[in-house]
Write a protein that holds these residues in place. Structure first.
Motif, PDB file in Angstrom:
ATOM      1  N   MET A   1      22.884 -14.331  33.899  1.00  0.00           N
ATOM      2  CA  MET A   1      23.814 -13.198  34.038  1.00  0.00           C
ATOM      3  C   MET A   1      25.240 -13.724  34.205  1.00  0.00           C
ATOM      4  O   MET A   1      25.509 -14.571  35.045  1.00  0.00           O
ATOM      5  CB  MET A   1      23.424 -12.339  35.249  1.00  0.00           C
ATOM      6  N   SER A   2      26.166 -13.217  33.382  1.00  0.00           N
ATOM      7  CA  SER A   2      27.558 -13.640  33.428  1.00  0.00           C
ATOM      8  C   SER A   2      28.397 -12.596  34.159  1.00  0.00           C
ATOM      9  O   SER A   2      28.036 -11.418  34.227  1.00  0.00           O
ATOM     10  CB  SER A   2      28.098 -13.839  32.011  1.00  0.00           C
ATOM     11  N   LEU A   3      29.540 -13.041  34.663  1.00  0.00           N
ATOM     12  CA  LEU A   3      30.405 -12.145  35.423  1.00  0.00           C
ATOM     13  C   LEU A   3      31.672 -11.859  34.634  1.00  0.00           C
ATOM     14  O   LEU A   3      32.331 -12.769  34.119  1.00  0.00           O
ATOM     15  CB  LEU A   3      30.769 -12.768  36.772  1.00  0.00           C
ATOM     16  N   LEU A   4      32.025 -10.566  34.534  1.00  0.00           N
ATOM     17  CA  LEU A   4      33.266 -10.178  33.893  1.00  0.00           C
ATOM     18  C   LEU A   4      34.458 -10.773  34.628  1.00  0.00           C
ATOM     19  O   LEU A   4      34.420 -10.984  35.838  1.00  0.00           O
ATOM     20  CB  LEU A   4      33.402  -8.654  33.878  1.00  0.00           C
ATOM     21  N   HIS A   5      35.525 -11.001  33.888  1.00  0.00           N
ATOM     22  CA  HIS A   5      36.757 -11.482  34.511  1.00  0.00           C
ATOM     23  C   HIS A   5      37.260 -10.435  35.518  1.00  0.00           C
ATOM     24  O   HIS A   5      37.112  -9.228  35.292  1.00  0.00           O
ATOM     25  CB  HIS A   5      37.817 -11.736  33.442  1.00  0.00           C
ATOM     26  N   PRO A   6      37.853 -10.874  36.625  1.00  0.00           N
ATOM     27  CA  PRO A   6      38.361  -9.929  37.641  1.00  0.00           C
ATOM     28  C   PRO A   6      39.322  -8.882  37.098  1.00  0.00           C
ATOM     29  O   PRO A   6      39.421  -7.782  37.666  1.00  0.00           O
ATOM     30  CB  PRO A   6      39.065 -10.858  38.641  1.00  0.00           C
ATOM     31  N   TYR A   7      40.033  -9.164  36.013  1.00  0.00           N
ATOM     32  CA  TYR A   7      40.930  -8.151  35.437  1.00  0.00           C
ATOM     33  C   TYR A   7      40.161  -6.883  35.072  1.00  0.00           C
ATOM     34  O   TYR A   7      40.649  -5.766  35.260  1.00  0.00           O
ATOM     35  CB  TYR A   7      41.633  -8.701  34.193  1.00  0.00           C
ATOM     36  N   TYR A   8      38.968  -7.058  34.544  1.00  0.00           N
ATOM     37  CA  TYR A   8      38.139  -5.902  34.186  1.00  0.00           C
ATOM     38  C   TYR A   8      37.578  -5.223  35.427  1.00  0.00           C
ATOM     39  O   TYR A   8      37.475  -3.987  35.482  1.00  0.00           O
ATOM     40  CB  TYR A   8      36.995  -6.341  33.264  1.00  0.00           C
ATOM     41  N   LEU A   9      37.220  -6.014  36.419  1.00  0.00           N
ATOM     42  CA  LEU A   9      36.683  -5.453  37.661  1.00  0.00           C
ATOM     43  C   LEU A   9      37.741  -4.623  38.378  1.00  0.00           C
ATOM     44  O   LEU A   9      37.433  -3.579  38.972  1.00  0.00           O
ATOM     45  CB  LEU A   9      36.174  -6.579  38.569  1.00  0.00           C
ATOM     46  N   ILE A  10      38.990  -5.064  38.332  1.00  0.00           N
ATOM     47  CA  ILE A  10      40.093  -4.295  38.928  1.00  0.00           C
ATOM     48  C   ILE A  10      40.193  -2.927  38.259  1.00  0.00           C
ATOM     49  O   ILE A  10      40.362  -1.901  38.934  1.00  0.00           O
ATOM     50  CB  ILE A  10      41.425  -5.069  38.794  1.00  0.00           C
ATOM     51  N   ALA A  11      40.087  -2.900  36.935  1.00  0.00           N
ATOM     52  CA  ALA A  11      40.151  -1.627  36.199  1.00  0.00           C
ATOM     53  C   ALA A  11      39.003  -0.712  36.594  1.00  0.00           C
ATOM     54  O   ALA A  11      39.191   0.494  36.783  1.00  0.00           O
ATOM     55  CB  ALA A  11      40.124  -1.898  34.697  1.00  0.00           C
ATOM     56  N   ILE A  12      37.810  -1.268  36.740  1.00  0.00           N
ATOM     57  CA  ILE A  12      36.634  -0.466  37.118  1.00  0.00           C
ATOM     58  C   ILE A  12      36.815   0.127  38.509  1.00  0.00           C
ATOM     59  O   ILE A  12      36.549   1.318  38.733  1.00  0.00           O
ATOM     60  CB  ILE A  12      35.363  -1.333  37.047  1.00  0.00           C
ATOM     61  N   ILE A  13      37.271  -0.674  39.459  1.00  0.00           N
ATOM     62  CA  ILE A  13      37.481  -0.184  40.832  1.00  0.00           C
ATOM     63  C   ILE A  13      38.561   0.896  40.852  1.00  0.00           C
ATOM     64  O   ILE A  13      38.430   1.926  41.523  1.00  0.00           O
ATOM     65  CB  ILE A  13      37.848  -1.357  41.766  1.00  0.00           C
ATOM     66  N   TYR A  14      39.639   0.680  40.123  1.00  0.00           N
ATOM     67  CA  TYR A  14      40.733   1.658  40.030  1.00  0.00           C
ATOM     68  C   TYR A  14      40.205   2.990  39.493  1.00  0.00           C
ATOM     69  O   TYR A  14      40.484   4.066  40.056  1.00  0.00           O
ATOM     70  CB  TYR A  14      41.820   1.102  39.119  1.00  0.00           C
ATOM     71  N   MET A  15      39.437   2.936  38.408  1.00  0.00           N
ATOM     72  CA  MET A  15      38.879   4.157  37.834  1.00  0.00           C
ATOM     73  C   MET A  15      37.917   4.836  38.794  1.00  0.00           C
ATOM     74  O   MET A  15      37.896   6.071  38.908  1.00  0.00           O
ATOM     75  CB  MET A  15      38.176   3.844  36.512  1.00  0.00           C
ATOM     76  N   LEU A  16      37.116   4.059  39.497  1.00  0.00           N
ATOM     77  CA  LEU A  16      36.143   4.625  40.430  1.00  0.00           C
ATOM     78  C   LEU A  16      36.839   5.384  41.555  1.00  0.00           C
ATOM     79  O   LEU A  16      36.420   6.498  41.922  1.00  0.00           O
ATOM     80  CB  LEU A  16      35.266   3.513  41.005  1.00  0.00           C
ATOM     81  N   ILE A  17      37.910   4.820  42.102  1.00  0.00           N
ATOM     82  CA  ILE A  17      38.637   5.470  43.204  1.00  0.00           C
ATOM     83  C   ILE A  17      39.183   6.824  42.758  1.00  0.00           C
ATOM     84  O   ILE A  17      38.985   7.847  43.431  1.00  0.00           O
ATOM     85  CB  ILE A  17      39.779   4.561  43.707  1.00  0.00           C
TER      86      ILE A  17
END
Length: 379
Positions: free
Chosen positions: A1-17
């Motif tokens: 299992m690979s991990l997405l770059h944090p730039y993408y994770l930031i976008a996901i968290i922003y959208m979730l909030i």
């Protein structure tokens, strides 16, 4: 299992909030959606050798400069010339001007295409749902990686045609035809949307929807689309991109021979929402009848083209991408308890897609991982 770059994770968290806020508190100001759009433009538009088709599009950039302006204009007017232009006229023109006039590096192409794509994406999302952050979060994986960071030409073309749906609602034929002309100048698949100006007026009850979907499922093994010959090939094929695309989208022999996979599961989920919330949506959601026609058309196309992974993804996928907006929109017409259940299901699908995307080779093949992703301005 690979991990997405944090730039993408930031976008996901922003959208979730903001997704939680727009669903359970109040509508979020559009400016925060534009903040997200600008951020996504940067991570998609200024990526450095990221995306399975990056090299292929770079080749198209060089190829476009080998064509003269007259040949490109003839292509736009559908006039045969001594020199053929193998890609759509507007995309070729954009590439040629950037290279021939400005001698721009390739990342300027991806930046401009991402900027236009996000502009049209924001506009059509705001036009068609009360939950823009939820819908964008729901579609982020894998669409952002296949679209804005992958098949950038079809991605932009479909967002242009999605934007043009506002003129179907206004019943403004000439404006719709103009945007169809622009969209098809970017990708041929947008020609499929031309008859939708008239087809959205069809009234589909549950019996008609069920009949059309079941008929398409039974038609699937017979590959009836072959009667159209090379016409569909010309709409969906990009010979220089097929290798990159096939290396990115995993198709198993079992699924293509009648098995059940993630695409079929998503068709089942979309069909469930169509039938379960049909009456409430008709009563309470503006222009739901139009959305319904797009969804049924997309589902039927998917099963008819199912044995061809390129057709079922590029052609049917163009309709399905818009049709998925029905799922978050269902929250607008139900009780608070039902809204919580639908929202929990959407978040479950987001998590599921995240895990699935990380488990397959898609992240590494596209170089979206924490150790592979590179950007021209971000560290």
């Amino acid at each position: 299992m690979s991990l997405l770059h944090p730039y993408y994770l930031i976008a996901i968290i922003y959208m979730l909030i903001f997704s939680i806020q727009e669903v359970f508190v109040k509508k979020v100001d559009k400016k925060w959606f534009w903040v997200l759009a600008v951020y996504l433009i940067i991570i998609a538009g200024l990526r450095d050798n990221v995306g399975p088709d990056y090299g292929s599009y770079k080749g198209i950039y060089i190829y476009s400069d080998t064509k003269d302006y007259i040949s490109i204009i003839r292509k736009a007017l559908h006039i045969e010339g001594s020199e053929s232009v193998e890609i759509e006229w507007l995309y070729a023109l954009i590439n040629k001007i950037l290279l021939n006039v400005f001698n721009a590096p390739f990342y300027i192409v991806t930046l401009i295409i991402a900027t236009f794509a996000m502009f049209f994406k924001v506009e059509y999302t705001e036009d068609n749902t009360f939950y823009p952050f939820t819908y964008t979060l729901f579609m982020f994986i894998p669409n952002f990686f296949i679209g804005e960071s992958g098949q950038i030409r079809q991605n932009l073309g479909t967002f242009v045609i999605y934007f043009a749906i506002r003129y179907i609602k206004e019943r403004n034929l000439w404006k719709y035809l103009f945007w169809v002309f622009i969209a098809t100048g970017i990708h041929n698949v947008c020609y499929l949307f031309l008859p939708m100006y008239w087809l959205v007026k069809l009234r589909l009850n549950r019996f008609v929807m069920l009949t059309l979907i079941i008929a398409s499922i039974f038609a699937s093994p017979f590959e009836i689309y072959r009667v159209f010959g090379s016409f569909l090939d010309n709409i969906s094929s990009d010979s220089v991109l097929v290798e990159g695309f096939n290396g990115y989208v995993e198709e198993s022999i079992e699924r293509l021979n009648g098995g059940f996979g993630v695409p079929e599961a998503m068709m089942a989920i979309l069909t469930f929402f169509l039938f379960t919330f049909d009456k409430q949506m008709e009563e309470k959601y503006p222009y739901y009848e139009y959305h319904k026609v797009f969804a049924v058309f997309g589902i039927c196309m998917y099963f008819i083209f199912r044995n061809n992974p390129i057709f079922s993804s590029r052609m049917a996928g163009a309709f399905i991408g818009f049709s998925y907006i029905i799922i978050p929109n269902a929250m607008y017409v139900v009780s608070q308890n039902a809204k919580r259940l639908i929202y929990a299901f959407i978040i479950f699908l987001v998590i599921f897609n995240f895990i699935l995307f990380s488990t397959f080779n898609n992240i590494t093949a596209g170089r979206f991982t924490i150790d592979q992703y590179k950007n021209f301005i971000l560290p």
